[in-house]
Design an enzyme around this catalytic site. Sequence first.
Site, short mmCIF file in Angstrom:
data_model
loop_
_atom_site.label_atom_id
_atom_site.label_comp_id
_atom_site.label_asym_id
_atom_site.label_seq_id
_atom_site.Cartn_x
_atom_site.Cartn_y
_atom_site.Cartn_z
N ASP A 173 37.15 36.40 37.92
CA ASP A 173 38.08 35.16 38.18
C ASP A 173 37.72 34.41 39.30
O ASP A 173 37.67 34.76 40.21
CB ASP A 173 39.43 35.68 38.04
CG ASP A 173 40.46 34.37 37.69
OD1 ASP A 173 40.59 34.03 36.66
OD2 ASP A 173 40.79 33.82 38.74
N ILE A 174 37.54 32.97 39.19
CA ILE A 174 37.06 32.16 40.13
C ILE A 174 38.68 31.95 40.97
O ILE A 174 39.50 31.69 40.50
CB ILE A 174 36.66 30.66 39.74
CG1 ILE A 174 35.52 30.93 38.73
CG2 ILE A 174 36.40 29.87 40.87
CD1 ILE A 174 35.03 29.68 38.36
N GLU A 216 39.06 29.91 33.52
CA GLU A 216 38.14 30.40 34.67
C GLU A 216 37.69 31.88 34.68
O GLU A 216 37.68 32.48 35.95
CB GLU A 216 38.45 29.87 36.11
CG GLU A 216 39.74 30.31 36.60
CD GLU A 216 41.13 29.88 36.13
OE1 GLU A 216 41.10 29.06 35.16
OE2 GLU A 216 42.09 30.01 36.76
#
Length: 298
Positions: A173-174, A216
């Site tokens: 996950d960003i 994301e």
Amino acid sequence: MTKAKVTVLIVDDSTTNLQVMAAILEQRYQVKAATSGEQCIAIATKHKPDLILLDVVMPDMDGFAVCRKLKSLPETKYIPIIFVTGRDEVNDEEQGLRLGAVDYITKPIRPLILSARVDTHITLKQQQDKLHELAMIDQLTGLTNRHYMLEVVGQKLARSRRHKTPLSILLIDIDHFKSINDTRGHLTGDLVLRQLGEFLKDQFRVEDSITRFGGEEFLVILEPCNEEQAIAKAEEIRKDIEKLQPANIDITVSIGVAQLSNRDLRFDQLIKRADKALYEAKGKGRNCTVLSSLPKAS
Ligand SMILES: [Mg+2]
């Protein structure tokens, strides 16, 4: 899919009939033949032909039973089936179509009719495959999407359990992605996702499926891969992503890692564990990898 690679499986207990059909089709298609229902199912499961021409009257397992079986198996249920039979009664035709066959041809075989019907259904199958493929691809990143992942994951899990090979997943996950969208705009946010997607695609083996799992969030299924190898891989890509600068922006990712255990009865339980590990990674200040501990015996 080019025509050269298109495979038609012909099934008939009479080898003479098989020879007649093969002679008509083999100039344009790769032809495989089976002389019984059991053999048909074995070949169809293994080679996944693009079309099956299926005789109705056969000893042991008749064509209707074969059709029913093929339509019940996930790996063969989308293969179009054309029944070929000497029995031209309307009831048979109805039953065949009700079982999911796409067409019905009667013997004696007329070459032009056979060719035309096969060509039509091969074309339809190719269009259907193309649509299916489009529905499985995330348009922004070109990675496979959640639908695809859910479709293939059952097979991966079954294989891992059958062969006792370890399977691990990474949930990537960003960090602070929302602020990229907020401060730099959604187009930049999209560019970050696209470039990160390209990077991830380069980092894994063809057999590892990489999915854009959510906004994301990316999911990678690694098999065979145990948790030590999965953490090593996760750390390697996490460090590379620190230097990646997609869209000229410094980004970091947090990663949750989990290895499939006997206690994960369903895939979503494994995902839940990876998600919990990811949450812990966020809590630890982000830009790190956390391994999910194995579930406790109940
Ligand atoms: Mg027969």
